[in-house]
Design a protein around this motif. Structure first.
Motif, mmCIF file in Angstrom:
data_model
loop_
_atom_site.group_PDB
_atom_site.id
_atom_site.type_symbol
_atom_site.label_atom_id
_atom_site.label_comp_id
_atom_site.label_asym_id
_atom_site.label_seq_id
_atom_site.Cartn_x
_atom_site.Cartn_y
_atom_site.Cartn_z
ATOM 1 N N LYS A 152 55.661 31.325 35.994
ATOM 2 C CA LYS A 152 54.394 30.603 35.992
ATOM 3 C C LYS A 152 54.662 29.101 35.889
ATOM 4 C CE LYS A 152 51.790 34.335 35.867
ATOM 5 N NZ LYS A 152 52.856 35.336 36.008
ATOM 6 N N ALA A 194 51.724 33.239 41.902
ATOM 7 C CA ALA A 194 51.925 33.229 40.454
ATOM 8 C C ALA A 194 50.598 33.215 39.709
ATOM 9 C CB ALA A 194 52.778 32.031 40.049
ATOM 10 N N LYS A 195 49.621 32.484 40.209
ATOM 11 C CA LYS A 195 48.336 32.387 39.500
ATOM 12 C C LYS A 195 47.295 33.373 40.035
ATOM 13 C CE LYS A 195 47.486 28.033 40.345
ATOM 14 N NZ LYS A 195 46.868 26.706 40.544
#
Length: 439
Positions: free
Chosen positions: A177, A337-338
């Motif tokens: 992240k 990732a998000k």
């Protein structure tokens, strides 16, 4: 007698069951947690397991399938969800011993009135815990990418086409992240002053690598801080800040942000303008225009005019702009990732999406003054949406030329006016920024 089951595990499985009905993961989880009176710690655990399963879904399913006699999709949905959640805990959560993950999963499947599957859950999880895809053989490199990096076969094939042997490094980068990046509201405070304010509220904060940026870390949600309520910052990734800094608007200019929702880039542009000039902010989603208004109001921006506007269709009021930011709708293949849901994309409709991007660029070209600057940006790593769009645009518009980027993050890949950010090289979202000027 029903055995006691962890509230967090039960909530995670409930959310996974709803997620199978094609909901957005953040909305699904929020809905499940809002309806629960479980302690905050249990809700946090549920969130970690839920998002973890979505992120590692293709890997988990490969491991489970090797331990089942029937296809995974043929199992009852609650049993399938319990297996995925239990295996994720055993393999990826260091805080949960394998035995605990297995035993809790057996209890949970019984609590869900699927007692007949308790033996299967116990046996499959105990065996699956020992499997590791990295040491296994696969039919081809694309299947290996799909399983080891947990993306759909379509996404795996795309990244292999774009990056070849480096594809796994790029995709592995999405498991990390990015740091929490903020943009200090320079209309109110400096980055250093913001850091001091956040530290007084229990957060760690330090000035970031870009002008006006701050890197923060702490527990809880930073949007619940007093500093946020007072409009001292907005949350914005470094890649998005980079696009604004390369547009480099100045006080008194006329600036367009044509795909502006939810307003973060508009806010950064207004701050770079010193809240002087004219800032036009449009978005094609009518229900998202209010998000721009709310963001700008909280940050004290007074120079903006917002409107519901399809960026591919011309509007006379926007003619004569000094600077234009085209942060266009894209496939999102840089923000896995998000937004882990994107890992499961089929990539259908990319042709129509590229056509929309081209139409937005062509429309915006007509707004720009001679000598003005246009920045084109996306949060994808797809060359069709990035490099090839810019090449097409420059070929179709001889009155435009490439411009040297004003700012580049360390680790970026620069090719002329174009900058690509890869998560494995920059520690940011995957992103693309191109800077052009009108002659």
């Amino acid at each position: 007698m029903t055995e006691r089951v962890s509230a967090g595990r039960r909530l995670a499985v409930q959310a996974l069951l709803r997620q199978e009905q094609d909901g957005y993961s953040n909305l699904v989880l929020d809905g499940v947690l809002r309806q629960s009176d479980a302690p905050a710690r249990e809700k946090a655990f549920a969130g970690a397991v839920f998002y973890g399963v979505i992120e590692r879904l293709y890997t988990l399913d490969w491991m489970l399938s090797r331990c089942l006699r029937q296809p995974l999709e043929k199992l009852d949905a609650p049993v399938r969800a319990v297996l995925r959640a239990g295996l994720y805990q055993a393999v990826y959560l260091d805080s949960v011993p394998d035995a605990a993950a297995v035993n809790e999963s057996v209890q949970l499947v019984r609590a869900l009135r699927k007692s007949s599957a308790a033996g299967l859950v116990n046996a499959v999880l105990r065996r699956a815990c020992t499997l590791r895809p990295d040491s296994s053989r696969f039919a081809d490199p694309v299947q290996r990418l799909s399983v080891c990096c947990s993306v759909s076969p379509a996404v795996a094939a795309a990244f292999y086409e774009w990056y070849g042997p480096d594809a796994q490094k790029v995709l592995d980068g999405f498991f990390e992240k990015p740091q929490l990046a903020l943009r200090a509201n320079t209309l109110q405070n400096t980055p250093q002053q913001l850091c001091e304010q956040l530290e007084s509220e229990g957060w760690q904060a330090s000035p970031g690598p870009l002008e006006g940026s701050v890197i923060a870390a702490g527990s809880g949600a930073i949007v619940h801080t007093r500093a946020f309520a007072e409009g001292r910052f907005h949350v914005q990734g470094l890649a998005s800040q980079l696009a604004c800094l390369n547009l480099a608007p100045r006080p008194g200019e006329t600036v367009l942000d044509v795909c502006a929702a939810p307003g973060g880039k508009s806010a950064t542009l207004a701050q770079l303008m010193g809240n002087e000039g004219r800032l036009f902010c449009g978005d094609g989603a009518k229900n998202r225009v209010k998000l721009i208004d709310e963001t700008l109001r909280r940050l004290g921006v007074t120079i903006a005019q917002t409107r519901w506007q399809d960026a591919s269709r011309p509007v006379e009021e926007w003619n004569g702009a000094d600077r234009i930011l085209c942060d266009v709708p894209c496939s999102g293949l840089g923000i896995l990732a998000k937004k882990p849901d994107i890992r499961s994309k089929t990539l259908e409709g990319l042709g129509e999406l590229c056509a929309l991007q081209a139409a937005i660029l062509d429309t915006c070209a007509e707004y720009l003054k001679p000598g003005g600057r246009l920045v084109y940006s996306t949060c994808t790593l797809n060359p069709d949406e990035n490099r090839r769009q810019v090449e097409r645009f420059l070929a179709a518009h001889p009155d435009f030329r490439p411009a040297e980027p004003a700012v580049v993050l360390p680790g970026s890949i620069q090719t002329g006016c174009m900058v690509e950010l890869r998560p494995d090289l920059t520690g940011t979202d995957g992103f693309f920024v191109a800077t052009m000027e009108r002659l």
